[in-house]
Design a protein around this motif. Structure first.
Motif, PDB file in Angstrom:
ATOM      1  N   LYS A  73       0.816  -1.213   0.000  1.00 12.24           N
ATOM      2  CA  LYS A  73       0.000   0.000   0.000  1.00 12.24           C
ATOM      3  C   LYS A  73       0.852   1.265   0.000  1.00 12.24           C
ATOM      4  O   LYS A  73       0.375   2.330  -0.398  1.00 12.24           O
ATOM      5  CB  LYS A  73      -0.929   0.001   1.218  1.00 12.24           C
ATOM      6  CG  LYS A  73      -2.016  -1.062   1.169  1.00 12.24           C
ATOM      7  CD  LYS A  73      -2.857  -1.041   2.441  1.00 12.24           C
ATOM      8  CE  LYS A  73      -3.891  -2.157   2.445  1.00 12.24           C
ATOM      9  NZ  LYS A  73      -4.672  -2.190   3.714  1.00 12.24           N
ATOM     10  N   ILE A  74       2.096   1.163   0.431  1.00  8.29           N
ATOM     11  CA  ILE A  74       2.948   2.358   0.433  1.00  8.29           C
ATOM     12  C   ILE A  74       3.208   2.850  -0.984  1.00  8.29           C
ATOM     13  O   ILE A  74       3.567   4.008  -1.192  1.00  8.29           O
ATOM     14  CB  ILE A  74       4.294   2.105   1.146  1.00  8.29           C
ATOM     15  CG1 ILE A  74       5.130   1.071   0.394  1.00  8.29           C
ATOM     16  CG2 ILE A  74       4.078   1.688   2.596  1.00  8.29           C
ATOM     17  CD1 ILE A  74       6.555   0.965   0.881  1.00  8.29           C
ATOM     18  N   PHE A  75       3.030   1.961  -1.961  1.00  8.87           N
ATOM     19  CA  PHE A  75       3.224   2.332  -3.363  1.00  8.87           C
ATOM     20  C   PHE A  75       1.899   2.688  -4.038  1.00  8.87           C
ATOM     21  O   PHE A  75       1.786   2.644  -5.260  1.00  8.87           O
ATOM     22  CB  PHE A  75       3.901   1.188  -4.120  1.00  8.87           C
ATOM     23  CG  PHE A  75       5.304   0.888  -3.668  1.00  8.87           C
ATOM     24  CD1 PHE A  75       6.292   1.857  -3.697  1.00  8.87           C
ATOM     25  CD2 PHE A  75       5.634  -0.379  -3.208  1.00  8.87           C
ATOM     26  CE1 PHE A  75       7.587   1.586  -3.282  1.00  8.87           C
ATOM     27  CE2 PHE A  75       6.931  -0.673  -2.800  1.00  8.87           C
ATOM     28  CZ  PHE A  75       7.916   0.312  -2.832  1.00  8.87           C
ATOM     29  N   GLY A  76       0.896   3.049  -3.247  1.00  9.37           N
ATOM     30  CA  GLY A  76      -0.411   3.376  -3.795  1.00  9.37           C
ATOM     31  C   GLY A  76      -0.369   4.488  -4.831  1.00  9.37           C
ATOM     32  O   GLY A  76      -1.189   4.526  -5.756  1.00  9.37           O
ATOM     33  N   GLY A  77       0.611   5.383  -4.700  1.00  6.87           N
ATOM     34  CA  GLY A  77       0.737   6.493  -5.642  1.00  6.87           C
ATOM     35  C   GLY A  77       1.153   6.078  -7.036  1.00  6.87           C
ATOM     36  O   GLY A  77       1.168   6.912  -7.951  1.00  6.87           O
ATOM     37  N   THR A  78       1.480   4.798  -7.223  1.00 10.65           N
ATOM     38  CA  THR A  78       1.892   4.324  -8.556  1.00 10.65           C
ATOM     39  C   THR A  78       0.730   3.748  -9.357  1.00 10.65           C
ATOM     40  O   THR A  78       0.908   3.418 -10.536  1.00 10.65           O
ATOM     41  CB  THR A  78       2.976   3.229  -8.441  1.00 10.65           C
ATOM     42  OG1 THR A  78       2.393   2.043  -7.844  1.00 10.65           O
ATOM     43  CG2 THR A  78       4.144   3.689  -7.589  1.00 10.65           C
ATOM     44  N   GLU A  79      -0.432   3.581  -8.735  1.00 11.34           N
ATOM     45  CA  GLU A  79      -1.548   2.916  -9.418  1.00 11.34           C
ATOM     46  C   GLU A  79      -1.909   3.592 -10.735  1.00 11.34           C
ATOM     47  O   GLU A  79      -2.282   2.924 -11.706  1.00 11.34           O
ATOM     48  CB  GLU A  79      -2.775   2.875  -8.495  1.00 11.34           C
ATOM     49  CG  GLU A  79      -2.612   1.967  -7.275  1.00 11.34           C
ATOM     50  CD  GLU A  79      -2.346   0.520  -7.646  1.00 11.34           C
ATOM     51  OE1 GLU A  79      -2.954   0.044  -8.632  1.00 11.34           O
ATOM     52  OE2 GLU A  79      -1.535  -0.124  -6.964  1.00 11.34           O
ATOM     53  N   ALA A  80      -1.804   4.905 -10.786  1.00  8.30           N
ATOM     54  CA  ALA A  80      -2.159   5.640 -12.008  1.00  8.30           C
ATOM     55  C   ALA A  80      -1.224   5.304 -13.169  1.00  8.30           C
ATOM     56  O   ALA A  80      -1.594   5.491 -14.336  1.00  8.30           O
ATOM     57  CB  ALA A  80      -2.140   7.141 -11.735  1.00  8.30           C
ATOM     58  N   TRP A  81      -0.034   4.816 -12.860  1.00 14.69           N
ATOM     59  CA  TRP A  81       0.923   4.520 -13.928  1.00 14.69           C
ATOM     60  C   TRP A  81       0.410   3.457 -14.892  1.00 14.69           C
ATOM     61  O   TRP A  81       0.756   3.463 -16.063  1.00 14.69           O
ATOM     62  CB  TRP A  81       2.251   4.065 -13.329  1.00 14.69           C
ATOM     63  CG  TRP A  81       2.951   5.085 -12.478  1.00 14.69           C
ATOM     64  CD1 TRP A  81       2.566   6.377 -12.256  1.00 14.69           C
ATOM     65  CD2 TRP A  81       4.147   4.902 -11.729  1.00 14.69           C
ATOM     66  NE1 TRP A  81       3.450   7.014 -11.413  1.00 14.69           N
ATOM     67  CE2 TRP A  81       4.434   6.130 -11.071  1.00 14.69           C
ATOM     68  CE3 TRP A  81       5.012   3.830 -11.543  1.00 14.69           C
ATOM     69  CZ2 TRP A  81       5.549   6.299 -10.255  1.00 14.69           C
ATOM     70  CZ3 TRP A  81       6.126   3.993 -10.721  1.00 14.69           C
ATOM     71  CH2 TRP A  81       6.395   5.226 -10.088  1.00 14.69           C
ATOM     72  N   GLY A  82      -0.380   2.531 -14.369  1.00 12.81           N
ATOM     73  CA  GLY A  82      -0.848   1.431 -15.201  1.00 12.81           C
ATOM     74  C   GLY A  82      -2.226   1.645 -15.800  1.00 12.81           C
ATOM     75  O   GLY A  82      -2.826   0.714 -16.341  1.00 12.81           O
ATOM     76  N   ALA A  83      -2.717   2.878 -15.753  1.00 11.95           N
ATOM     77  CA  ALA A  83      -4.096   3.150 -16.179  1.00 11.95           C
ATOM     78  C   ALA A  83      -4.358   2.840 -17.645  1.00 11.95           C
ATOM     79  O   ALA A  83      -5.439   2.371 -18.002  1.00 11.95           O
ATOM     80  CB  ALA A  83      -4.450   4.607 -15.875  1.00 11.95           C
ATOM     81  N   ASP A  84      -3.393   3.108 -18.519  1.00  8.22           N
ATOM     82  CA  ASP A  84      -3.648   2.922 -19.949  1.00  8.22           C
ATOM     83  C   ASP A  84      -3.104   1.598 -20.500  1.00  8.22           C
ATOM     84  O   ASP A  84      -3.155   1.345 -21.702  1.00  8.22           O
ATOM     85  CB  ASP A  84      -3.076   4.088 -20.763  1.00  8.22           C
ATOM     86  CG  ASP A  84      -1.567   4.237 -20.610  1.00  8.22           C
ATOM     87  OD1 ASP A  84      -0.942   3.375 -19.945  1.00  8.22           O
ATOM     88  OD2 ASP A  84      -1.005   5.208 -21.135  1.00  8.22           O
ATOM     89  N   GLY A  85      -2.586   0.753 -19.633  1.00  2.16           N
ATOM     90  CA  GLY A  85      -2.119  -0.555 -20.056  1.00  2.16           C
ATOM     91  C   GLY A  85      -0.696  -0.609 -20.587  1.00  2.16           C
ATOM     92  O   GLY A  85      -0.164  -1.698 -20.831  1.00  2.16           O
ATOM     93  N   ARG A  86      -0.061   0.545 -20.726  1.00  2.00           N
ATOM     94  CA  ARG A  86       1.322   0.535 -21.237  1.00  2.00           C
ATOM     95  C   ARG A  86       2.320   0.120 -20.150  1.00  2.00           C
ATOM     96  O   ARG A  86       3.429  -0.304 -20.451  1.00  2.00           O
ATOM     97  CB  ARG A  86       1.702   1.916 -21.769  1.00  2.00           C
ATOM     98  CG  ARG A  86       0.933   2.340 -23.012  1.00  2.00           C
ATOM     99  CD  ARG A  86       1.442   3.663 -23.564  1.00  2.00           C
ATOM    100  NE  ARG A  86       1.362   4.730 -22.580  1.00  2.00           N
ATOM    101  CZ  ARG A  86       2.415   5.258 -21.953  1.00  2.00           C
ATOM    102  NH1 ARG A  86       3.642   4.799 -22.207  1.00  2.00           N
ATOM    103  NH2 ARG A  86       2.266   6.237 -21.066  1.00  2.00           N
ATOM    104  N   VAL A  87       1.918   0.277 -18.887  1.00  3.58           N
ATOM    105  CA  VAL A  87       2.783  -0.046 -17.753  1.00  3.58           C
ATOM    106  C   VAL A  87       2.107  -1.105 -16.885  1.00  3.58           C
ATOM    107  O   VAL A  87       0.918  -0.991 -16.574  1.00  3.58           O
ATOM    108  CB  VAL A  87       3.065   1.205 -16.902  1.00  3.58           C
ATOM    109  CG1 VAL A  87       3.910   0.849 -15.681  1.00  3.58           C
ATOM    110  CG2 VAL A  87       3.744   2.284 -17.733  1.00  3.58           C
ATOM    111  N   ILE A 305       9.156  10.508  -9.612  1.00  2.14           N
ATOM    112  CA  ILE A 305       9.714   9.215 -10.011  1.00  2.14           C
ATOM    113  C   ILE A 305       9.213   8.823 -11.394  1.00  2.14           C
ATOM    114  O   ILE A 305       9.980   8.308 -12.226  1.00  2.14           O
ATOM    115  CB  ILE A 305       9.383   8.129  -8.966  1.00  2.14           C
ATOM    116  CG1 ILE A 305      10.058   8.457  -7.634  1.00  2.14           C
ATOM    117  CG2 ILE A 305       9.834   6.765  -9.458  1.00  2.14           C
ATOM    118  CD1 ILE A 305       9.642   7.561  -6.496  1.00  2.14           C
ATOM    119  N   ALA A 306       7.914   9.058 -11.674  1.00  5.54           N
ATOM    120  CA  ALA A 306       7.368   8.750 -13.000  1.00  5.54           C
ATOM    121  C   ALA A 306       8.107   9.515 -14.082  1.00  5.54           C
ATOM    122  O   ALA A 306       8.374   8.975 -15.176  1.00  5.54           O
ATOM    123  CB  ALA A 306       5.871   9.067 -13.029  1.00  5.54           C
TER     124      ALA A 306
END
Length: 311
Positions: A73-87, A305-306
């Motif tokens: 859960k500490i990496f919750g801020g990364t969830e948006a990275w995978g929104a479009d399926g490229r990541v 980081i992104a």
């Protein structure tokens, strides 16, 4: 009015009381050294957690390794990275966390090898590695032997030998201070007070401008602020306490960046800079007046980081 002898007696009583408190909290810390977890590095179940279909379709893979006593859960801020399926996001779980049994101990080099084995099946992907604290040495070791488009970022990196006596001494003083401030010998109460120091460091925990943030974050994370027991402590940190940068480890051809809080009470700025220097080619980005838990106090750090990952 007390005479001199009575004053001395009262003072002596206070000293003995304080001394007993220190002894009791030191005994509490000593419990962390005792454990029933098997002395092995690899458990029966794979620590890797991911969606196979998303991994197969993605252009980039982000492998994330948390720190001691932390879940994904500490990496919750990364969830948006995978929104479009490229990541696609891949989590490396620590023993006893995120559904993984507490049946083994984390081994830094063993975990790195497991990650490399997984990535060998996806060698045409862009590889991004993100570690926090104890997860830092894991992703650095993994990155050192990978080829292709590889980048590694580490939040509040753990250093060699877990910082050694300097970190132990500093941590013990901070916990003793939390014991005195809380006025309690209850382990969870003391840990809740120490948590304030983890957020913003020794200066920040008494800074009036940080008071509301400390209250808000502490309230939100209340269910997770539980003093670690000896099994978790040993399973997550025992191997780190012996880990040194391997002689053959090189990062000269990799993009590596550390993200640290200037007031980190666990691993000091000096310790981190020395670690970065030994690695040779690490950029260090410092966040002023921040402690060890940057993912809570600086949530925008995931945007930084992104950008570094070029996602």
């Amino acid at each position: 009015m007390l005479d001199k002898r009575a004053e001395i007696l009262v003072y002596s009583t206070k000293v003995r009381t304080f001394g007993m408190r220190c002894i009791r909290i030191s005994a509490l810390l000593a419990l962390f050294a005792c454990t029933s977890v098997p002395d092995q590095f690899r458990g029966a179940e794979s620590p890797l957690l991911y969606d196979a279909q998303k991994v197969a379709r993605a252009e980039s893979l982000v492998i994330m390794v948390g720190g001691a006593l932390s879940d994904r859960k500490i990496f919750g801020g990364t969830e948006a990275w995978g929104a479009d399926g490229r990541v696609a996001l891949v989590h490396y779980r620590l023993p006893g966390m995120d559904g993984l049994p507490l049946d083994h101990r984390l081994g830094i080099e063993d975990a790195a090898a497991q990650i490399r084995t997984f990535l060998a099946e996806h060698d045409r992907k862009r590889i991004r590695l993100l570690g926090y604290s104890t997860g830092g040495p894991v992703v650095l070791s993994a990155a050192s032997k990978l080829t292709g488009d590889v980048r590694a970022a580490v939040l509040s990196p753990a250093v060699e030998r877990a910082g050694g006596l300097a970190t132990v001494f500093r941590g013990t003083l901070d916990i003793l201070h939390a014991t005195i401030t809380s006025g309690s010998l209850n382990r969870d109460t003391v840990w809740s007070e120490y948590y304030k120091t983890l957020l913003y460091g020794q200066k920040g925990r008494v800074d009036p401008s940080k008071k509301e943030n400390i209250r808000r974050i502490s309230a939100k994370q209340a269910a997770n602020i539980i003093a670690p027991d000896s099994d978790f402590q040993a399973a997550h940190t025992k191997n780190l306490s012996r880990w040194r940068i391997p002689d053959a480890m090189t990062l000269s051809d990799k993009a590596v960046r550390f993200y640290i809080g200037s007031e980190d009470p666990v691993f000091s700025r000096r310790q981190t800079q020395l670690f970065a220097s030994r690695l040779g080619v690490v950029d260090v980005v410092e966040y002023a007046e921040q402690g060890h838990l940057l993912f809570f106090t600086c949530p925008a750090i995931f945007d930084d980081i992104a950008a570094f990952f070029e996602l």
